[in-house]
Design an enzyme around this catalytic site. Structure first.
Site, PDB file in Angstrom:
ATOM      1  N   SER A 178      -5.985  -1.341   8.939  1.00  0.00           N
ATOM      2  CA  SER A 178      -5.518  -0.634  10.126  1.00  0.00           C
ATOM      3  C   SER A 178      -4.872   0.676   9.684  1.00  0.00           C
ATOM      4  O   SER A 178      -5.523   1.485   9.022  1.00  0.00           O
ATOM      5  CB  SER A 178      -4.551  -1.520  10.925  1.00  0.00           C
ATOM      6  N   THR A 179      -3.593   0.886   9.989  1.00  0.00           N
ATOM      7  CA  THR A 179      -2.936   2.161   9.684  1.00  0.00           C
ATOM      8  C   THR A 179      -3.017   2.471   8.195  1.00  0.00           C
ATOM      9  O   THR A 179      -2.615   1.666   7.355  1.00  0.00           O
ATOM     10  CB  THR A 179      -1.462   2.101  10.109  1.00  0.00           C
TER      11      THR A 179
ATOM     12  N   HIS B  81      -9.267  -0.723  12.444  1.00  0.00           N
ATOM     13  CA  HIS B  81      -8.826  -0.450  13.808  1.00  0.00           C
ATOM     14  C   HIS B  81      -9.059   1.021  14.131  1.00  0.00           C
ATOM     15  O   HIS B  81      -8.441   1.907  13.526  1.00  0.00           O
ATOM     16  CB  HIS B  81      -7.344  -0.776  13.971  1.00  0.00           C
TER      17      HIS B  81
ATOM     18  N   ASP C 267      -3.031  -8.802  12.387  1.00  0.00           N
ATOM     19  CA  ASP C 267      -4.429  -9.060  12.709  1.00  0.00           C
ATOM     20  C   ASP C 267      -5.202  -9.479  11.460  1.00  0.00           C
ATOM     21  O   ASP C 267      -5.202  -8.773  10.455  1.00  0.00           O
ATOM     22  CB  ASP C 267      -5.061  -7.798  13.320  1.00  0.00           C
TER      23      ASP C 267
ATOM     24  N   MET D  28      -0.489  -2.152  10.146  1.00  0.00           N
ATOM     25  CA  MET D  28       0.637  -2.723  10.876  1.00  0.00           C
ATOM     26  C   MET D  28       0.200  -3.992  11.604  1.00  0.00           C
ATOM     27  O   MET D  28      -0.924  -4.099  12.072  1.00  0.00           O
ATOM     28  CB  MET D  28       1.170  -1.697  11.886  1.00  0.00           C
TER      29      MET D  28
END
Length: 368
Positions: free
Chosen positions: A180-181, A206, A302, A299
């Site tokens: 993600s991030t 993401h 997930d 973050m």
């Protein structure tokens, strides 16, 4: 009460500056401490006010947002959330911004700006909160080149993918990556080191619709393997990496002896679409002991539960360590769920995986 997150908004549109300021100031844990209509004004404001986070537009007068970001990350690394228009060029520029060190981005609507930004308010403030705790690093003074990487501001040696890795094993093994991030650069770091005869790689990062096409194209130009967006129903082939298209769910299925991609309009899982949980859960069910899992920076949680399901089904899993993560959320959760076989610095994940694949190949050849 803890100190509020202090934000500076940089955008050439007075309407956008006003809307973003209002959205930020509505939050109990953050405040807009200043706005600037171009990077030169912003530069002085940043020196004076020392913000925790900056929101930054791309196209502005006097200095392009990307040029400003590059200078900022070299001289005064500060968490930045880009505000990017959802266009083909906007997507390409956003990929460049993430490469330069922006923590994340928000896709700004092209029409209905006022209502569109207010609809995105929750996403904007969530990303500002993530940026406020992100580990930003000083960018290198010069471009380190397409096949090298930067960790902690230090260029790593050029990654030279190994050749002749697997042969016959390549069709049954499958590498699954979730991020993600900070994940776009972390994924690049892994993929540029993979050889042309790598097992197939499936990836969930993401990302909203409209940006994964540019992401895949950028990676395809840097890697020995072929990198593309996944297409529903296509066979998953060795030497290829498949990225979940933004705004869809992506998982793997079997068709006879082959893996195939399933891309559909399933509901968000853990608030994400695409979701790492969806991809990893399918790997646990379909691939089992032939899977390798990799959890990179991001973050939230997930994919953590499904990565443990992968491990229980026989996969071997790598998790990025805290020191090299932009945000140590998803990796921390994967470790907490007992899903990690190895926790490694980002630069060591691909070499460790390659060494393990070579060992598997050697054992097979000895049996033959």
């Amino acid at each position: 009460m803890s100190r509020k997150i202090r934000v500076i908004v940089v955008d050439d549109s007075a309407l956008v500056r006003s809307l973003l300021s209002e959205i930020i100031n509505r939050q109990r844990d953050m405040e807009c401490i200043g706005t600037a209509n171009d990077p030169l004004v912003a530069r002085e404001m940043i020196r004076e006010l020392d913000p925790d986070v900056i929101t930054l537009d791309v196209e502005m007068p006097r200095m392009d947002g990307i040029d400003f970001l590059g200078r900022l990350m070299r001289l005064r690394p500060t968490p930045v959330v880009m505000i990017s228009t959802l266009t083909e060029r906007g997507a390409e520029v956003t990929m460049k911004a993430l490469e330069l060190g922006a923590v994340d981005f928000v896709a700004k609507p092209r029409v209905g700006l006022a209502s569109g930004l207010n609809d995105l308010a929750a996403q904007i403030v969530d990303k500002i909160r993530v940026a406020a705790v992100a580990q930003v690093r000083r960018a290198p003074v010069r471009d380190a080149g397409p096949a090298s990487s930067v960790v902690g501001g230090t260029p790593l040696p050029h990654a030279v993918p190994a050749a002749g890795l697997l042969g016959r094993l390549s069709t049954e093994k499958l590498i699954c990556i979730g991020a993600s991030t900070g994940g776009t650069e972390a994924i690049k770091e892994v993929l540029v080191q993979m050889p042309a005869d790598s097992p197939a790689i499936v990836i969930t990062q993401h990302m909203p619709p409209g940006f994964t096409t540019s992401f895949a194209a950028r990676l395809n130009g840097l890697c020995q393997i072929t990198v593309k967006e996944a297409v529903n129903g296509e066979r998953i082939l060795p030497g290829h990496a498949y990225i979940a298209p933004g705004g869809t769910q992506f998982h793997v299925a079997r068709s006879g002896a082959n893996y195939v991609a399933v891309v559909d309009d399933g509901p968000p899982v853990n608030r994400h679409k695409p979701s790492v949980e969806v991809l990893f859960k399918s790997a646990a069910a379909v691939v089992g002991r032939n899977a390798f899992g990799i959890m990179l920076t991001g973050m939230g949680n997930d994919g953590a539960v499904a990565m443990r399901e992968m491990k229980d089904a026989g996969s071997y899993n790598y998790v990025q360590d805290e020191a090299t993560c932009i945000v140590f959320g998803m990796p921390r959760e994967a470790i907490a769920h007992g899903a990690a076989d190895e926790v490694l610095p980002l630069a060591q994940i691909a070499p460790a995986l390659i060494a393990r694949l070579r060992g598997t190949t050697d054992r097979l050849h000895h049996r033959i």
